[in-house]
Motif scaffolding. Structure first.
Motif, PDB file in Angstrom:
ATOM      1  N   ILE A   6       0.838  -1.201   0.000  1.00  0.00           N
ATOM      2  CA  ILE A   6       0.000   0.000   0.000  1.00  0.00           C
ATOM      3  C   ILE A   6       0.876   1.256   0.000  1.00  0.00           C
ATOM      4  CG2 ILE A   6      -1.639   1.327   1.404  1.00  0.00           C
ATOM      5  CD1 ILE A   6      -2.882  -1.353   2.253  1.00  0.00           C
ATOM      6  N   ALA A   7       1.920   1.270   0.836  1.00  0.00           N
ATOM      7  CA  ALA A   7       2.785   2.440   0.924  1.00  0.00           C
ATOM      8  C   ALA A   7       3.486   2.702  -0.396  1.00  0.00           C
ATOM      9  CB  ALA A   7       3.803   2.231   2.036  1.00  0.00           C
ATOM     10  N   ASP A   8       3.942   1.633  -1.055  1.00  0.00           N
ATOM     11  CA  ASP A   8       4.640   1.760  -2.341  1.00  0.00           C
ATOM     12  C   ASP A   8       3.700   2.304  -3.401  1.00  0.00           C
ATOM     13  OD1 ASP A   8       6.646   1.646  -4.186  1.00  0.00           O
ATOM     14  OD2 ASP A   8       6.521  -0.518  -4.546  1.00  0.00           O
ATOM     15  N   ALA A   9       2.463   1.766  -3.455  1.00  0.00           N
ATOM     16  CA  ALA A   9       1.493   2.220  -4.465  1.00  0.00           C
ATOM     17  C   ALA A   9       1.121   3.686  -4.241  1.00  0.00           C
ATOM     18  CB  ALA A   9       0.255   1.326  -4.422  1.00  0.00           C
ATOM     19  N   TYR A  10       0.902   4.055  -2.983  1.00  0.00           N
ATOM     20  CA  TYR A  10       0.516   5.440  -2.685  1.00  0.00           C
ATOM     21  C   TYR A  10       1.635   6.403  -3.084  1.00  0.00           C
ATOM     22  CZ  TYR A  10      -0.251   9.740  -0.132  1.00  0.00           C
ATOM     23  OH  TYR A  10      -0.381  11.074   0.193  1.00  0.00           O
ATOM     24  N   GLU A  41      -8.495  12.727  -4.762  1.00  0.00           N
ATOM     25  CA  GLU A  41      -9.741  12.032  -5.083  1.00  0.00           C
ATOM     26  C   GLU A  41      -9.441  10.820  -5.978  1.00  0.00           C
ATOM     27  OE1 GLU A  41      -9.194  15.208  -5.386  1.00  0.00           O
ATOM     28  OE2 GLU A  41     -10.431  15.959  -3.719  1.00  0.00           O
ATOM     29  N   GLU A  42      -8.535  10.982  -6.938  1.00  0.00           N
ATOM     30  CA  GLU A  42      -8.200   9.870  -7.833  1.00  0.00           C
ATOM     31  C   GLU A  42      -7.496   8.754  -7.052  1.00  0.00           C
ATOM     32  OE1 GLU A  42      -7.437  12.040 -12.112  1.00  0.00           O
ATOM     33  OE2 GLU A  42      -5.876  12.150 -10.567  1.00  0.00           O
ATOM     34  N   ILE A  43      -6.670   9.149  -6.079  1.00  0.00           N
ATOM     35  CA  ILE A  43      -5.985   8.145  -5.248  1.00  0.00           C
ATOM     36  C   ILE A  43      -6.995   7.348  -4.447  1.00  0.00           C
ATOM     37  CG2 ILE A  43      -4.413   7.840  -3.308  1.00  0.00           C
ATOM     38  CD1 ILE A  43      -2.850  10.272  -4.353  1.00  0.00           C
ATOM     39  N   VAL A  44      -7.943   8.007  -3.837  1.00  0.00           N
ATOM     40  CA  VAL A  44      -8.963   7.329  -3.026  1.00  0.00           C
ATOM     41  C   VAL A  44      -9.744   6.355  -3.889  1.00  0.00           C
ATOM     42  CG1 VAL A  44     -11.114   7.674  -1.713  1.00  0.00           C
ATOM     43  CG2 VAL A  44      -9.156   9.196  -1.350  1.00  0.00           C
ATOM     44  N   GLU A  45     -10.154   6.797  -5.097  1.00  0.00           N
ATOM     45  CA  GLU A  45     -10.934   5.932  -5.974  1.00  0.00           C
ATOM     46  C   GLU A  45     -10.111   4.702  -6.398  1.00  0.00           C
ATOM     47  OE1 GLU A  45     -14.120   5.992  -6.848  1.00  0.00           O
ATOM     48  OE2 GLU A  45     -14.270   7.633  -5.389  1.00  0.00           O
ATOM     49  N   GLU A  46      -8.832   4.906  -6.678  1.00  0.00           N
ATOM     50  CA  GLU A  46      -7.989   3.790  -7.107  1.00  0.00           C
ATOM     51  C   GLU A  46      -7.820   2.759  -6.000  1.00  0.00           C
ATOM     52  OE1 GLU A  46      -5.668   1.583  -9.784  1.00  0.00           O
ATOM     53  OE2 GLU A  46      -7.036   3.288 -10.059  1.00  0.00           O
ATOM     54  N   PHE A  47      -7.627   3.210  -4.753  1.00  0.00           N
ATOM     55  CA  PHE A  47      -7.480   2.264  -3.643  1.00  0.00           C
ATOM     56  C   PHE A  47      -8.782   1.516  -3.383  1.00  0.00           C
ATOM     57  CE2 PHE A  47      -3.431   4.271  -2.512  1.00  0.00           C
ATOM     58  CZ  PHE A  47      -2.719   3.146  -2.116  1.00  0.00           C
ATOM     59  N   LYS A  48      -9.913   2.242  -3.501  1.00  0.00           N
ATOM     60  CA  LYS A  48     -11.203   1.562  -3.303  1.00  0.00           C
ATOM     61  C   LYS A  48     -11.406   0.481  -4.383  1.00  0.00           C
ATOM     62  CE  LYS A  48     -13.781   5.280  -0.966  1.00  0.00           C
ATOM     63  NZ  LYS A  48     -14.934   6.227  -1.075  1.00  0.00           N
ATOM     64  N   CYS A  51      -9.148  -1.169  -5.959  1.00  0.00           N
ATOM     65  CA  CYS A  51      -8.210  -2.308  -5.824  1.00  0.00           C
ATOM     66  C   CYS A  51      -8.312  -3.015  -4.484  1.00  0.00           C
ATOM     67  CB  CYS A  51      -6.777  -1.820  -6.019  1.00  0.00           C
ATOM     68  SG  CYS A  51      -6.459  -1.227  -7.694  1.00  0.00           S
ATOM     69  N   ALA A  52      -9.139  -2.483  -3.537  1.00  0.00           N
ATOM     70  CA  ALA A  52      -9.309  -3.160  -2.236  1.00  0.00           C
ATOM     71  C   ALA A  52      -9.981  -4.503  -2.462  1.00  0.00           C
ATOM     72  CB  ALA A  52     -10.138  -2.284  -1.315  1.00  0.00           C
ATOM     73  N   GLY A  53      -9.438  -5.526  -1.847  1.00  0.00           N
ATOM     74  CA  GLY A  53      -9.982  -6.885  -1.981  1.00  0.00           C
ATOM     75  C   GLY A  53      -9.445  -7.635  -3.177  1.00  0.00           C
ATOM     76  N   THR A  54      -8.801  -6.931  -4.073  1.00  0.00           N
ATOM     77  CA  THR A  54      -8.149  -7.632  -5.212  1.00  0.00           C
ATOM     78  C   THR A  54      -6.631  -7.540  -5.069  1.00  0.00           C
ATOM     79  OG1 THR A  54      -8.324  -5.626  -6.543  1.00  0.00           O
ATOM     80  CG2 THR A  54     -10.064  -7.295  -6.798  1.00  0.00           C
TER      81      THR A  54
END
Length: 1024
Positions: A967-971, A987-994, A996-999
């Motif tokens: 997670i730290a590396d991706a952020y 906002e784009e970061i939040v959407e991308e993490f949401k 990819c969460a669970g995958t």
């Protein structure tokens, strides 16, 4: 004693043959004077009657004093084989032991020899019986062959008797017949003899006797066996009967001879004529031969009745009667005169005609005596034709056949076939009846040998074959193999027939083979340069050439290198100095390199007249003739061999000889070069060129002497080699090892031995070196390592040393002590060493990728805040911090082109990129203080749904710290962007993490991270 020695002892002990091992005793001048019994087996005791306990350690003259006075030089023979190491086989009678033995003896070292022998006494007795039977058989054959030649029978019977006696070398014989004696050449009347009378009609007429010149047997032994006595009696009895028969036949022949004279007187034809040549008288034989009766022939001219012609021409032959009447002398007919009888019968005749004179000496007629010699003439013609055929056969035989008579102990040739012209260049007529010619052409070194052989021939009628050199009429010598046999000894004349074969090529082949063996043996113990000089000496000797040279050839560079000159070239002919290893250009060299340019052997028999010769350097020998041959390997010229100044012209055969030696020499050169390469490889490390462990272990034993004390041992270890191998690959590690090897060689002395001990360890042996000097060398090595890098990796070594002061110190324990000291230093400096290596790795990675210190710092902030939120312990937070630093260390082996590529990676490039977690895992695991994060490094690209890499872990199978790092590396990438990818908004970061969460990411950790990001905890924003 090991099992091999025991088996050998048992084998020797159980041998059926007698075995003895001796030591030769020499006097002050090196002459053998005695030998000592060192070891014998049971068979030796049984065969000799000598007990082991009574002879071991004793000299033979103590055990068997009679050996010194023996007719056989036991001590001298055994002393010789001990010195030469040769092996000999012989049969001999041992006088001290009174037994016959078959002996095999061979030398062992310079003082020892071994004998293996069998008791052949019984066999010897059987041989003696055989000799007696052979004597009787040969005597019977002699009587059958010679029949009436009494003198030869008696003379040859004398020669037959001594060999049949048990001590034949001491025996002689004599046959007395009335006032004549026939005896062997060594005959001397002695008291030790046996004899038997020759009796004719009951009266003694002579004797047959055999004597011993000296009796070699024991005193108690009877000189003659009963069988030998019977043999002499049997021979005497048969000789008596034969002599009676011959003498009776001779008396009969004398009577027949008288009658024959009478018969011969009337057996010839006799014709008498008057002085006009008319027939007055004919005897019955003349009537028979002419076909005319006396009544019919009387008064007729002689030529009418006695009609003669020349057999060869058919023309009428001159009538001898008229010639006698005219000259008053006795006349005879020509050899080829034929009488034509009245009935046409042709008879070959011999004729003589003499004048008939009256009391006043006047010729009043002629008497002619003639005889029918048709048979004799036919035989003579047949003999003449036979001689012609024989001469043709002998001239076409493969060898020289000749006969000679001995004149003043020098051969005078009476016949020689035509082959002497082909073999020796001599005309047959030029050698016939020229005393001493044959001897004058024999090589001076072989003449005495030939004369000895000839003397044996004169004495025995036969001689062993002889091989000698004979001067050819055209120059040089040819080798001949000669066999001779006496064909006539009558009236003191010795006539011999001899056959000679030209064996020059065989002798040369034998010499070539022997020379090859000499060269192979020589090569084992001598250098390459000495071998090449030996090769030249051999070929120069065989080809009678005082000059010789050998060059290596580099055909690609067109260069030649002088490797050797013959010994005589350097000693007598070339004063230009030692020019070995001098290089020459083929293009600029003289005619001696024509064979390289023409790629074939070259002969210059008229060297001074060659138009393209360039002359010789000062001090070089003048060349009159030259032969140079190339040595070819795989269609390349690798060397050339040359000889020069032969007294006569070089031939194609000389080319073959020179090529043979040149090729052998090169084969041995290749073999020696291979051996040297193998020897180098066996004692050197293939990577660094230093000595290897095997060599150093032997060197440690070799220098472990008092003269070398104190001996210091330095153990050296290259720090971080495994880490470098795992990170950069073994090529980089090998480069580091070679760099360290160079530093060690620069830091040590010429006499020090440096070896790669194994892996990353080196050992240095320092003879005659105390602690202070060893420590100074260690410091010198450390100084020279400082600031040395292989790529970006610093060279670092750990050192330890120990000293061997005396023989009481075990060398390998000293080595172990040096190793322990080295490990103490290694442990003390290991952390800083590994830190230096790691820093070098990280700097390298930063230089070729986006893994900057700022990138790492930002990742650590995010990861540590998530860890604190999860209430991780301080140790886990420290581990997480280290993981962030090392998580992409595996990218060190990925090319900069892939790491910084702005466009999408190809499938192949992506596969290469996906390897970096495994590489990072190996790097971390190789270092003790980083090993605890190795699994996290391996897993930081695994996905929550199991579709990550490299292992495909799923969910909580993935280590927690690896999930946080992902997670730290991706952020960090999303928030700060890359040159090939712009940064995203919050906002784009939040959407991308949401999304990819669970995958890709752990959903629980995503919730924690987003809560931190949205301001529920503003630490990220503050610290970001």
């Amino acid at each position: 004693m090991n099992s091999g020695d025991e088996r050998y002892r048992l084998l020797v002990e159980k041998l059926p043959e007698a075995y003895a091992y001796h030591q030769v005793v020499f006097d002050g001048e090196g002459n053998p004077v005695d030998y000592i019994f060192l070891e014998v087996n049971k068979a030796f005791e049984n065969m000799t009657g000598l007990k082991r306990e009574n002879i071991i350690g004793k000299r033979v003259l103590e055990v068997l004093p009679g050996v010194k006075d023996s007719s056989f030089d036991w001590i001298g023979i055994y002393g010789r084989i001990a010195l030469t190491g040769e092996t000999i086989y012989f049969k001999q009678y041992s006088e001290p032991l009174d037994r016959h033995y078959r002996v095999t003896a061979y030398g062992e070292g310079k003082k020892y020899f071994t004998t293996i022998f069998q008791d052949v006494t019984e066999e010897k007795l059987k041989e003696e019986r055989t000799r007696e039977l052979d004597c009787l058989l040969n005597f019977s054959l002699l009587l059958r062959r010679e029949k009436e030649n009494l003198d030869r029978i008696l003379a040859e019977t004398c020669e037959l008797l001594p060999p049949a006696f048990q001590y034949s070398q001491h025996a002689c014989a004599c046959i007395t017949l009335q006032d004549r004696q026939f005896k062997t050449s060594n005959y001397r009347d002695t008291p030790v003899k046996i004899f038997s009378p020759l009796e004719f009609q009951g009266e003694k007429g002579g004797t047959v006797e055999v004597c011993y010149l000296e009796f070699p047997g024991p005193r108690e032994e009877k000189p003659f066996l009963k069988e030998e006595v019977m043999l002499v009696e049997t021979v005497a009895e048969h000789l008596s009967r034969v002599i009676e028969q011959i003498q009776a036949k001779k008396a009969l022949e004398e009577s027949e001879n008288k009658l024959s004279i009478t018969l011969d007187s009337i057996g010839d034809g006799v014709i008498a004529t008057d002085k006009e040549g008319k027939i007055t008288r004919m005897n019955p034989q003349a009537e028979k031969l002419t076909g005319w009766s006396l009544e019919e022939a009387r008064g007729r001219p002689l030529e009418e009745v006695f009609y003669i012609i020349n057999e060869k021409t058919g023309e009428p032959a001159p009538n001898p009667v008229y010639k006698v009447i005219n000259t008053g002398k006795v006349e005879g007919l020509a050899n080829d005169t034929t009488l034509l009888a009245r009935d046409g019968t042709r008879r070959q005749i011999a004729d003589s005609a003499a004048p008939i004179r009256d009391c006043d000496g006047e010729i009043f007629g002629v008497i002619m005596v003639f005889s029918d010699i048709t048979v004799e003439y036919q035989m003579r013609e047949a003999l003449r034709r036979s001689e012609l055929r024989l001469d043709a056969i002998l001239s076409n035989a493969p060898g020289i056949i000749y006969t000679y008579e001995m004149v003043d102990e020098s051969p005078r040739i009476t016949y020689v076939n035509q082959n002497i012209r082909d073999v020796l260049g001599l005309e047959p007529k030029a050698v016939i009846n020229v005393p001493g010619l044959w001897e004058s052409c024999i090589h001076p070194d072989d003449l005495d040998y030939w004369k000895v052989n000839s003397s044996i021939l004169r004495e025995k009628g036969e001689a062993p074959y002889a091989e000698f050199r004979f001067k050819h009429a055209g120059g040089g010598y040819r080798w001949l193999h000669e066999e001779q046999k006496v064909i006539n000894r009558e009236e003191g004349k010795l006539e011999v027939v001899a056959v000679c074969w030209d064996i020059t090529e065989r002798k040369q082949a034998e010499r070539l083979i022997q020379a090859r063996l000499n060269m192979l043996t020589f090569s084992y113990y001598n250098s390459l340069e000495a071998l090449l000089q030996k090769t030249l000496d051999e070929v120069c000797d065989i080809l009678d050439s005082p000059l010789g040279f050998y060059h290596f050839v580099d055909e690609e560079k067109k260069m030649l290198t002088l490797k050797a000159w013959s010994t005589d070239t350097l000693k007598y002919f070339c004063k230009a100095g030692d020019m070995r290893e001098m290089e020459y250009s083929v293009d600029k060299a003289g005619v001696w390199t024509d064979c390289v340019r023409e790629r074939s052997p070259v002969i210059h028999n008229h060297y001074p007249s060659l138009p393209h010769r360039k002359g010789m350097p000062p001090g070089h020998a003048e060349v009159t003739r030259q032969l140079v041959v190339p040595i070819m390997r795989q269609d390349r010229i690798v060397a050339i061999l040359g000889v020069g100044n032969k007294p006569h012209e070089y031939t194609d055969h000389d080319v073959q000889v020179a090529s043979y030696f040149a090729d052998i020499a090169w084969t041995i050169v290749e073999q020696k070069q291979t051996e040297e390469k193998i020897r180098y490889i066996s004692f050197h490390d293939s990577l660094t060129g230093l000595y290897n462990r095997a060599f150093l272990e032997e060197e440690m034993k070799r220098i472990d002497t008092k003269r070398q004390y104190p001996i210091s041992v330095i153990m050296t270890d290259l720090n971080g080699l495994k880490l470098v191998n795992d990170t950069y690959g073994h090529d980089k590690g090998d480069e580091m090892l070679k760099t360290v090897a160079g530093i060690l060689e620069e830091s040590c002395r010429q006499e020090d031995a440096i070896a790669r001990w194994g892996g990353d360890e080196f050992v240095i042996l320092l003879p005659q070196t105390a602690e202070e000097k060893a420590e100074a060398i260690c410091k010198r090595i450390q100084r020279r390592c400082q600031g040395v890098y292989v790529g970006d990796v610093p060279i670092s070594v750990a050192l330890g040393f120990a000293v061997k002061w005396s023989s009481g110190d075990n060398m390998f324990k000293v080595l172990k002590k040096a190793e322990d000291n080295m490990y103490k230093q290694k442990l003390a400096e290991s952390r800083s060493t590994r830190s230096n290596v790691l820093n070098a790795l990280l700097k390298t990675l930063q230089a070729k990728s986006f893994e900057t210190e700022e990138h790492t710092r930002r990742m650590q902030q995010v990861a540590l805040q998530i860890g604190e939120k999860l209430k991780l312990s301080n140790s886990e937070l420290s581990r997480l911090k280290l993981l962030i630093i090392l998580h992409d260390i595996g990218k060190i082996n990925i090319s900069e082109e892939i790491l910084t590529k702005e466009s999408s990676l190809t499938p192949e490039e992506w596969e290469e990129m996906k390897k970096h977690p495994e590489t990072g895992f190996r790097i971390a695991r190789a270092t003790e203080e980083f090993a605890h994060v190795a699994e996290d490094i391996l897993s930081h690209h695994e996905n929550w749904d199991g579709f990550g890499y490299p292992q495909g872990l799923k969910g909580k199978e993935i280590p927690l710290l690896a999930r946080i790092t992902a997670i730290a590396d991706a952020y960090e990438v999303m928030a700060n962007g890359r040159p090939y990818k712009k940064a995203l908004s919050k906002e784009e970061i939040v959407e991308e993490f949401k999304r990819c969460a669970g995958t890709q990411f752990d959903p629980e950790l995503v919730d924690i991270f987003l809560s931190l990001l949205k301001g529920e905890d503003n630490n990220i924003r503050k610290k970001g």
